[in-house]
Write an enzyme that holds these catalytic residues in place. Structure first.
Site, mmCIF file in Angstrom:
data_model
loop_
_atom_site.group_PDB
_atom_site.id
_atom_site.type_symbol
_atom_site.label_atom_id
_atom_site.label_comp_id
_atom_site.label_asym_id
_atom_site.label_seq_id
_atom_site.Cartn_x
_atom_site.Cartn_y
_atom_site.Cartn_z
ATOM 1 N N ARG A 128 1.340 -1.506 0.041
ATOM 2 C CA ARG A 128 -0.408 0.029 0.328
ATOM 3 C C ARG A 128 0.661 0.866 0.070
ATOM 4 O O ARG A 128 0.766 1.882 -0.901
ATOM 5 C CB ARG A 128 -1.137 -0.074 1.154
ATOM 6 C CG ARG A 128 -2.232 0.575 1.456
ATOM 7 C CD ARG A 128 -3.480 0.585 0.273
ATOM 8 N NE ARG A 128 -4.909 0.902 0.323
ATOM 9 C CZ ARG A 128 -5.544 1.179 0.139
ATOM 10 N NH1 ARG A 128 -5.367 0.041 -0.307
ATOM 11 N NH2 ARG A 128 -6.695 1.861 0.505
ATOM 12 N N GLU A 183 -9.731 6.171 5.909
ATOM 13 C CA GLU A 183 -8.379 6.202 5.851
ATOM 14 C C GLU A 183 -7.883 8.163 5.240
ATOM 15 O O GLU A 183 -7.062 8.872 5.680
ATOM 16 C CB GLU A 183 -8.084 5.081 5.601
ATOM 17 C CG GLU A 183 -8.314 3.642 5.923
ATOM 18 C CD GLU A 183 -7.514 2.683 5.533
ATOM 19 O OE1 GLU A 183 -6.970 1.895 6.519
ATOM 20 O OE2 GLU A 183 -7.613 2.891 4.613
#
Length: 790
Positions: free
Chosen positions: A336, A739
Site C-alpha cells: 500500500r 482513512e
C-alpha cells in the site's frame, strides 16, 4: 432510564451549507442523520463486549508476559502461579489442542510462546481465576529462565542485517537512473517516521462461551469476525462451522483489531474448551499496549531528480518498515505504501523498493491508512525540500507536478487516475483559505519575530480505495421486512464508531422509501453473513452498503411486482417514498402493502451480495489496477513554533475533502476532523520509545504516550466537503471517508518544518524526522543554527 438528547446540527450547517436536516419521511441517504447509537453512547446504554451480562460460572483469564526481547526459554516454573489465590488453571503452548499460531497470512505468530520469545510483552502462558484481579496478580508470579539472544529495535538495523519478515517488493517505472543522471538538480538523503499506537478506547477483549456438541461462541471486539472464526477454529482443532463470532460494536479499532484480536479470542476459547465454562479475557491498558502491534514506522533513503522549475523527473526510494517480530500484515502495508508514494503527483520514472524489517518488538499491524500515509508523507516532505532548494513557493511546486486529466494521468503502477479533481480542489482551497496572503503574512511575522516562528503548508491527498487483493472486495447482507413494515438489517461489516451501521441503514431505508427509524441493525455474526472481509481499507460502507442495497432492491422488486398484480399498472412504475407506495394512481402505506404481500406468500426477506469490479494486482511486478476509485483532498495548516523550547501550537486548519455524494455529511465531517487530528498526532506528539538496554516499550500507558487532546485542536477549524459525485457506480455515488483524511495531518508536520526553516533564510530544510516532538523540533532548530553559523 432512556435519556432523550437533542441532536445539534447548527455547527455542521455552518461548516457546510449543503448539509440537509433529517426529516421523518424524507429520503434517508444524503441526510445528516445522527449516528444510530449516538444517544446510547452518551447515555451509557451502548453495549460493548465487556457490558454483556455474564453467564453463571464465568471465570477470568490473564496473560503472563515475557520480560526479554529475544531469548530461548530454558525453564518455566509456574508453581507460584498455580498456588495463587483463586487460580483454577494455568495453560501453556502445550495445552493448545490445535495449531499454536494466529498469524493472518504467514504462520509465524504463536498464540503462546513455545521455546522462543521475540519481544518484551510476548504472552508465555495464561492463568484462569475466579476474579479478574486474582488472575492478573497470579500472572505476575511466573518464574522464567532465559538464554538471552541479540536483539534489534530499529528499521535501519534490520536493513543493514538484511533481516525481513516477508518478501521484498519493488516497483520500476521508466529509466530511473537515466532520469536521475540527466536531472539538472538532485536531492538525496534519509528520513524516518515513527509508528503509532491505535489507542482505542475499548481495549482488547474476548468472551468465550462453550456450546453444545463441541461448539464455541466468542463475543469479541474485532474488526474481522471471519478471521477470528478461522483463528479460533484452528487453535481448537475444529471446523469453522463449530465456531461463532459475534460483535455488536467496537469502542474504536483503527486497524488494531483487524488481525491482532485473534490472540485474545484464541486464548479465551482454548481456556473455555478446557474448563467447559465461560471465560473472559480483558487485558488492561498497559498489557494491551505491551502485547499488541502499532502502525509501521518507516526508514527512507531517497534520490530525487528535478529541473529548475521543480518538475519531478525521477525518484529512487528505498523504504524499510518497522515490521516487528512477525509478518502479520506487513507485506500488504508495504504494498500500500508503494502504491501511494506518488500521492497526488505524476512521477515519470521511479524505482521503489520496500523491505519489512524483522525486529524484536511487538509485531506492527494495520493502522488507519495501512501504509498509504507513510507513502504519501515522504513525497509531500520532499516537495517542500525541492521548493526550498529552488526558492519557490511549495504550492507552486505541487501545482506543476499534479496528476493531469488527459495526459500525465497514469500512476507508476499502471492505473489511470480517473475522476481526477485535484486541480479544482486545490484552487478552491487556495482561495477559501486565503493561502497567498497568509503566506506573505507568515514571512513578515517571521522577519520580525526572533523567537516565535510561524509555518504554513498546503498539502494534497490522492487515496486509492479497495483492497488490492481482489477476493477481499466482497460483502454480503441480509434484509428482513416484518409484517408491520419494520426492517431488520444484518451485514458483515463492523461498527467501530465510524457510522457504518448508520450509513448502511440509510441506504436500505432510502431504497425502500422509508426513513432511518424504520430500520434496525443487528450485531455482526459469522452465523448470519459468512466469509466476510475485514472492516478495513475504508471499504466498509462501499462493500456492505452495496450488498445491503442489493438485498433491498430485490425486496422492492418483489413488492412492486405484487403491487402491480394486485392494483394494476406496471411494476417499473411503482414508487416507494415517504413510507408510502404509489401504484396505478393509488397510494397506500408501506406497512399495508407488506401485510398484503405476506398473505399472498411473497418472500419478505432477501440476501444481498456485492463484489467490487475491475480490481487487479500483480505482486511480482507491483502493477495493476488495485483501486476502484480515488478519494481526493487538500488541507492548509498554520502553526507557531517556540524556537527556544520546541513547543508549538496549531493555529488554524482548512480542509477541503472529496467524499462524492455524501451519504451522511455529519458523519463524514466528523471522520475528516478525526482523521486529520489523528494524523497530526502520529507526526507530532505520539512517540514510541523502546529502551535500548532491554528492548522494553517505555511508552505503554497514557502517562508516557501523548495522543492529541482537545487543547491540541485548532481554535479555527474549517472543514468543507467538495461538491462532486463519484464518477463510478459506488454506493449512492459516495466515496470512502475513513482513512484518506488522516493524510491531511501531513500538512501539520510540513508547517512545523516550514516554521523551523525560517530560523535561517528559509532556503535550508531542517533535519526533522517524525514525530516532530518538542525535543525533535529543538534539535532541528539547533542543527539549522549551527549550519547557518558555519
Amino acid at each position: 432510564m432512556r435519556v432523550n438528547i437533542p441532536v445539534e446540527l447548527d455547527r455542521l450547517a455552518i461548516a457546510n451549507d449543503r448539509i440537509p436536516r433529517p426529516v421523518v419521511g424524507e429520503p434517508a441517504a444524503g441526510a445528516a442523520s445522527p449516528h444510530e447509537s449516538a444517544v446510547l453512547h452518551v447515555s451509557g446504554e451502548a453495549v460493548y463486549t465487556d457490558d454483556i451480562p455474564e453467564l453463571r460460572n464465568t471465570v477470568y483469564a490473564a496473560l503472563g508476559l515475557s520480560d526479554k526481547p529475544h531469548a530461548r526459554i530454558t525453564a518455566m516454573n509456574l508453581d507460584a502461579v498455580r498456588q495463587a489465590p483463586g487460580v483454577l488453571a494455568v495453560y501453556t503452548a502445550n495445552d493448545i489442542p490445535g495449531v499454536n499460531d494466529c498469524g493472518p497470512v504467514i504462520a509465524d505468530d504463536p498464540i503462546l510462546a513455545d521455546g522462543l520469545v521475540q519481544y518484551v510483552g510476548q504472552p508465555l502462558f495464561v492463568v484462569v481465576a475466579k476474579t479478574v484481579e486474582q488472575a492478573r496478580r497470579a500472572a505476575r508470579q511466573g518464574k522464567i529462565s532465559y538464554e538471552e539472544l541479540p536483539f534489534m529495535l530499529h528499521p535501519k538495523q534490520a536493513k543493514a542485517a538484511g533481516a525481513g519478515t516477508t518478501d521484498e517488493l519493488r516497483l520500476i517505472q521508466g529509466d530511473v537512473q537515466k532520469a536521475l543522471d540527466n536531472a539538472p538538480v538532485r536531492l538525496t538523503g534519509a528520513f524516518s517516521c515513527g509508528g503509532q499506537e491505535q489507542f482505542y478506547l475499548e481495549g482488547q477483549i474476548s468472551y468465550a462461551i462453550p456450546r453444545e456438541k463441541d461448539g464455541m461462541l466468542v463475543l469479541c471486539s474485532t474488526q474481522h469476525p471471519t478471521e477470528m472464526q478461522h483463528a479460533v477454529s484452528h487453535a481448537l482443532g475444529w471446523s469453522r462451522h463449530q465456531v461463532e463470532i459475534e460483535c455488536r460494536r467496537l469502542g474504536g479499532g483503527f486497524g488494531g483489531k483487524e488481525s491482532q484480536s485473534a490472540l485474545f479470542a484464541c486464548v479465551a476459547a482454548v481456556c473455555a474448551r478446557h474448563l467447559q465454562r465461560p471465560v473472559k479475557l480483558r487485558v488492561d491498558r498497559d498489557d494491551d499496549m505491551m502485547i499488541t502491534g502499532k502502525r509501521h514506522g518507516f526508514y527512507y533513503e531517497y534520490d530525487v531528480g528535478f529541473d529548475q522549475e521543480g518538475h519531478i523527473l525521477g525518484v529512487k526510494l528505498d523504504m524499510t518498515l518497522h515490521s516487528g517480530y512477525s509478518a502479520d500484515l506487513s507485506e500488504a502495508v508495504a504494498s500500500r505504501a508503494l502504491a501511494h508514494f506518488d500521492n497526488a503527483y505524476y512521477i515519470p520514472a521511479a524505482d521503489i523498493h520496500t523491505m519489512c524489517g524483522k525486529l524484536n518488538t511487538q509485531s506492527a499491524t494495520a493502522f488507519r491508512g495501512f501504509g498509504a500515509p507513510q507513502g504519501a508523507l515522504v513525497t509531500e516532505m520532499l516537495l517542500d525540500r525541492v521548493a526550498r532548494q529552488l526558492g519557490k513557493d511549495p504550492l507552486d511546486i505541487r501545482y506543476i507536478n499534479l496528476y493531469g486529466t488527459d495526459t500525465r494521468n497514469t500512476t507508476p503502477y499502471g492505473e489511470v487516475v480517473a475522476g481526477n479533481v485535484l486541480q479544482p480542489m486545490i484552487q478552491e482551497l487556495e482561495a477559501s483559505s486565503d493561502y497567498r496572503a497568509r503566506r506573505q503574512a507568515v514571512r513578515e511575522f517571521n522577519a520580525n519575530s526572533p523567537v516565535l516562528k510561524k509555518g504554513l503548508s498546503l498539502n494534497a491527498v490522492k487515496f486509492g480505495i479497495s483492497f488490492n487483493v481482489p477476493a477481499f472486495n466482497q460483502a454480503g447482507a441480509l434484509v428482513h421486512i416484518y409484517r408491520d413494515g419494520s426492517v431488520l438489517l444484518n451485514h458483515g461489516g463492523i461498527e467501530m464508531g465510524q457510522g457504518l451501521n448508520t450509513k448502511v441503514a440509510q441506504i436500505v431505508a432510502n431504497t425502500l422509501g422509508l426513513d432511518l427509524e424504520c430500520v434496525r441493525v443487528t450485531a455482526t455474526d459469522t452465523y448470519k453473513v459468512v466469509n466476510t472481509s475485514a472492516t478495513a481499507a475504508s471499504t466498509g460502507s462501499d462493500l456492505n452498503g452495496k450488498a445491503a442495497e442489493d438485498a433491498a432492491l430485490t425486496l422492492r422488486a418483489r413488492l412492486a411486482d405484487f403491487a402491480a398484480r394486485k392494483y394494476g399498472g406496471q411494476a417499473d412504475d411503482v414508487t416507494f417514498a415517504w413510507r408510502q407506495v404509489s401504484v396505478n394512481g393509488k397510494t397506500l402505506p408501506f406497512a399495508q402493502l407488506v401485510e398484503e404481500a405476506y398473505w399472498d406468500r411473497v418472500q419478505l426477506w432477501s440476501d444481498g451480495f456485492y463484489k467490487t469490479p475491475g480490481i487487479t494486482w500483480d505482486k511480482a511486478t507491483s502493477r495493476g489496477n488495485p483501486f476502484f476509485y480515488y478519494a481526493f483532498g487538500a488541507s492548509v495548516s498554520e502553526v507557531v513554533v517556540d524556537t527556544l523550547t520546541g513547543e508549538w501550537k496549531l493555529l488554524r486548519a482548512d480542509i477541503l475533502h472529496d467524499v462524492g455524494a455524501s451519504i451522511n455529511p455529519a458523519i463524514d465531517i466528523g471522520q475528516i476532523e478525526g482523521g486529520y487530528i489523528q494524523g497530526m498526532g502520529w507526526l507530532t506528539t505520539e512517540e514510541l520509545v523502546w529502551r535500548e538496554s532491554d528492548g522494553r516499550l517505555t511508552t505503554h500507558a497514557p502517562s508516557t504516550y501523548k495522543i492529541p487532546a482537545i487543547s491540541d485542536c485548532p481554535r479555527d477549524f474549517r472543514v468543507q466537503l467538495f461538491k462532486a459525485r463519484n464518477h463510478v457506480d459506488s454506493v449512492h455515488h459516495s466515496k470512502a471517508v475513513g482513512e484518506p483524511p488522516l493524510v491531511h495531518g501531513v500538512s501539520v508536520f510540513n508547517a512545523i518544518a516550514d516554521a523551523v526553516s525560517s530560523v535561517g533564510d528559509g532556503s535550508q530544510s531542517p533535519d526533522l524526522d517524525a514525530p516532530a516532538t518538542p525535543e525533535a523540533i529543538l534539535k532541528a532548530v539547533e542543527g539549522l543554527r549551527r549550519r547557518n553559523a558555519a
